[in-house]
Design a protein around this motif. Sequence first.
Motif, PDB file in Angstrom:
ATOM      1  N   SER A   1       1.026   4.368  -2.969  1.00 58.51           N
ATOM      2  CA  SER A   1       0.913   5.793  -2.655  1.00 58.51           C
ATOM      3  C   SER A   1       2.066   6.609  -3.233  1.00 58.51           C
TER       4      SER A   1
ATOM      5  N   LYS B   1       0.827  -1.211   0.000  1.00 57.39           N
ATOM      6  CA  LYS B   1       0.000   0.000   0.000  1.00 57.39           C
ATOM      7  C   LYS B   1       0.861   1.261   0.000  1.00 57.39           C
ATOM      8  N   GLU B   2       2.019   1.207   0.641  1.00 59.95           N
ATOM      9  CA  GLU B   2       2.926   2.351   0.627  1.00 59.95           C
ATOM     10  C   GLU B   2       3.478   2.571  -0.776  1.00 59.95           C
TER      11      GLU B   2
END
Length: 235
Positions: free
Chosen positions: A166, A162-163
């Motif tokens: 982003s 998820k990082e």
Amino acid sequence: MNNNKCTLLVNSCDSYSDVWFPFFKILQVQWPDLDMPIVLNTETKSYGIQELNIETFNVLEGKGNIEWGERLIDVLNRIETEYVLFMLDDYLLQEPVKSEIVRNCIKWMDEDKSIVTFLLVPSGFFAREGYKSKWKSPYPGFGLREKKDPRLITGPGIWRRKELISLIKPFEDPWVWELYGSMRARRYRGKFYCCTLDAPKAFVYDVKRGGAIHRGLWVGCTVRPLLEKFKIDLD
């Protein structure tokens, strides 16, 4: 190595499909205890061999011809594991993979949720002879990257999925992502670790030439010895 937390993401494209056979053939030999799902990211083609658990993710119907960044975001959103081990398709492995390093990185990320990534090859400041980070690292073989050190590269690395999403913009290509994404990453509070120059490497490939392909052409001095060693017939 049994790991249901991480997916090996091999980022590619249809025009590089002739790379897939040597890549996965060599991967199979050099990483015999590989036991994690493998996703091949490409536009429309598919590939698989019986010995490896490979799933091809294509561009979703209706999306058309999309940019590298948008396609990567789309694939990362479709992967379900917490971590991804990101690799490009021309990283033809010259030595056996050190699985223990991969396992350790995932364990450390489980223990410290602020870690964004472990880059598994030296890069940026850590690729310089004699460089020492001003931050003390508790992880053998890895140093903590400073904010001014380029934090994003397409080299092999374990990412918190998820990082990573982003940190990507849909309109970016790999070179723009490495440059401007690294600038954006300076604002992140998360920790970016990088393999040190003198440490054992989980993945050994021709880092100096950037892999087995340069500007769309095979790097002969890199590829020929591997084709001979693994008895791969390639035009």
